[in-house]
Write an enzyme that holds these catalytic residues in place. Structure first.
Site, PDB file in Angstrom:
ATOM      1  N   PHE A   2       9.077  13.099 -41.871  1.00  0.00           N
ATOM      2  CA  PHE A   2       9.292  13.370 -39.751  1.00  0.00           C
ATOM      3  C   PHE A   2       8.688  12.457 -39.388  1.00  0.00           C
ATOM      4  CE2 PHE A   2       9.842  14.445 -36.131  1.00  0.00           C
ATOM      5  CZ  PHE A   2      10.623  14.775 -35.922  1.00  0.00           C
TER       6      PHE A   2
ATOM      7  N   ASP B 213       0.750   8.438 -41.022  1.00  0.00           N
ATOM      8  CA  ASP B 213       1.282   9.428 -39.578  1.00  0.00           C
ATOM      9  C   ASP B 213       0.862  11.268 -39.285  1.00  0.00           C
ATOM     10  OD1 ASP B 213       2.271  10.664 -37.293  1.00  0.00           O
ATOM     11  OD2 ASP B 213       4.233  10.686 -37.692  1.00  0.00           O
TER      12      ASP B 213
ATOM     13  N   LYS C 208       0.210  15.553 -30.508  1.00  0.00           N
ATOM     14  CA  LYS C 208       0.436  16.664 -30.193  1.00  0.00           C
ATOM     15  C   LYS C 208      -1.444  17.090 -30.066  1.00  0.00           C
ATOM     16  CE  LYS C 208       4.288  17.953 -32.949  1.00  0.00           C
ATOM     17  NZ  LYS C 208       4.724  18.195 -31.809  1.00  0.00           N
TER      18      LYS C 208
ATOM     19  N   THR D 108       4.524   0.926 -19.678  1.00  0.00           N
ATOM     20  CA  THR D 108       4.327   1.393 -18.415  1.00  0.00           C
ATOM     21  C   THR D 108       2.722   1.139 -17.973  1.00  0.00           C
ATOM     22  OG1 THR D 108       6.655   0.679 -17.249  1.00  0.00           O
ATOM     23  CG2 THR D 108       4.670   1.705 -15.813  1.00  0.00           C
TER      24      THR D 108
END
Length: 495
Positions: free
Chosen positions: A210, A319, A350, A374
């Site tokens: 994931f 990851d 997280k 941005t």
């Protein structure tokens, strides 16, 4: 190292040493924390149900478990709007490093010198505030994985992985160019989504992985169909992630064979895609497949994966969105694997409060606006992270994670022996723990009944219940969880 002795999985590891004498303990970490759970109404209660109904008129709200009173939630305890107090071992999908309303974090917001940082959110790629390099150095770079001196901030885990993929593609294409300038043909063709400006590059991922829900990373996510259904996907390589048999010490040879089989698939996918011209520019992998069911792999697996990736000229992207930030007893889970060289990328979010990725110097973009949006993260989150890191060091929280993890793992292993019909395949590192139940329905029943006992937990994968407490979760909190858990197991029906 023999698989049966891996420090990643065994409860006898030095990871789970006793707390040092100077480590804080018991509730003096979070003053005012409840002594235990207290459930007054069904969950969700009447107030939560009313609020869910109201929200559902505005947006799809059937995933909402209950509404929370964040004024009353504290430390390891979440309080809902009906006054139910639950010990939270799920912590907003593993994203609260210090639990709820930590006093040191509240002070950060009360500091007048910090208030303008919260009010004025800059476009960091254009107008960073005074002192921004020093703030990155004292926070993110102070806990950087070994060998990393470069960090790029982002807003969330998905965009952290998306931009790591982009940086890997740019690096790979620049290698192909031999450092030559970008051509006008490349500039023109990429605007029409065709070669040579748009490349055929791919990212290899793993079954059960994931990496987010945005379009690009969704092609590397393989945990649940509901995440991917109806969404166009990129034809990128997918290899098998090891699926071990437990207990590990009883299946050492079988699990080594599983490593070899999965690594052979990685080699095959490299060969298949590279020969077809769809070059594998990077390999993305979680140290523990969290959303996919808390699937672990050995240090030897990760060491060999790094060797294969480097041999094929690709980047290794680790990851650490869910595993980073200390829950495994080290700041970064992949540190347990003793990789021969630093990973090329380490992505985070997280428990790190902000998103982003660490990368080696060769992956710096060579032109402006190539890795850009941005906001490029959020300075106020970095202010909070700076304090989180200070508290982790001051209160020896990684040692507490190790001690609490030992308590959890010992208790879960004991439950698996006494209630094997409900608890099996116990696995974990630090407090990053999980077990399998006999079916998805039985797992969901356990989660629901734990809630009735005042424990907020969560599922993952097909059969697993995952435990994701904050870093301030102490051994006595583990005792509370285990006591409530056993009460649930005693009453639950066997199918």
């Amino acid at each position: 190292m023999a698989l049966s002795r891996l420090n990643t999985f065994t409860t006898k590891s030095s990871l789970f040493r006793q707390l040092p004498q100077n480590a804080k303990c018991l509730s003096n970490l979070i003053l005012g924390e409840p002594s235990g759970p207290s459930v007054k109404t069904p969950i969700p209660g009447p107030k939560s149900k009313e609020m869910i109904s109201e929200l559902n008129t505005i947006q799809f709200a059937n995933t909402v478990i209950y509404f929370t009173d964040y004024n009353k939630s504290i430390g390891n305890y979440i309080v809902d709007v009906d006054g139910n107090v639950l010990l939270d071992v799920y912590t907003q999908i593993s994203s609260l490093p210090l639990g709820y309303n930590h006093p040191d974090l509240l002070k950060v917001l009360q500091d007048p010198d910090n208030q303008r940082t919260f009010i004025n959110r800059p476009s960091l790629g254009l107008f960073p505030g005074q002192g921004w390099p020093q703030k990155l150095t004292s926070s993110l770079l102070s806990v950087a994985p070994k060998g990393h001196s470069q960090v790029t901030t982002m807003a969330c885990g998905s965009c952290s992985n998306e931009n790591a993929f982009k940086a890997a593609f740019m690096w790979y294409r620049n290698k192909q160019r031999g450092g030559a300038p970008i051509t006008e043909e490349e500039n023109t063709s990429c605007m029409m989504n065709v070669a040579p400006g748009s490349t055929p590059f791919t990212i290899m991922s793993f079954k059960g992985g994931f990496h987010g829900r945005t379009i690009g990373v969704l092609s590397t996510t393989h945990s649940k169909a509901i995440h991917k259904l109806d969404i166009p996907a990129l034809d990128w390589p997918i290899a098998s992630f090891p699926r071990y048999k437990y207990p590990l010490e009883e299946f050492a040879e079988e699990n080594k064979a599983e490593d070899r089989k999965c690594l052979a698939e990685v080699e095959e996918e490299f060969e298949r895609f590279n020969k077809s011209g769809r070059y594998v520019a990077g390999v993305v992998i979680e140290p523990v497949q969290a959303e996919g069911g808390d699937n672990h792999a050995s240090p030897e697996f990760f060491q060999e994966l790094q060797r294969i990736t480097k041999k094929n000229g690709a980047a290794l992207i680790i990851d650490e969105v869910q595993t980073g930030g200390g829950a495994t007893g080290k700041y970064w889970c992949h540190e347990h694997f003793h990789l021969p060289e630093p990973a090329d990328f380490v992505t985070f979010s997280k428990k790190m409060l902000t998103g982003g990725y660490y990368s080696l110097p060769e992956f710096r973009p060579q032109q402006g606006y190539r890795i850009f949006n941005t906001w490029m993260g959020e300075p106020s989150k970095v202010l909070l992270l700076d304090k989180v890191i200070e508290v982790i060091k001051r209160d020896n929280l990684l040692s507490i994670v190790q001690a609490s993890g030992k308590k959890l793992m010992d208790g879960l292993m004991d439950m698996s022996k006494r209630y094997p019909q409900h608890v099996k395949n116990v696995r974990g590192i630090g407090t990053f723990c999980a077990f399998d139940s006999s079916s998805a329905e039985k797992r969901d029943e356990i989660v629901a009944k734990l809630k009735e006992k005042g424990i907020q937990s969560g599922g993952c994968g097909d059969l697993s219940l995952r435990i994701r407490p904050a870093l301030v979760f102490q051994p006595y909190h583990a005792d509370i969880f285990l006591e409530k858990f056993e009460k649930v197991l005693k009453k639950i029906k066997t199918v």
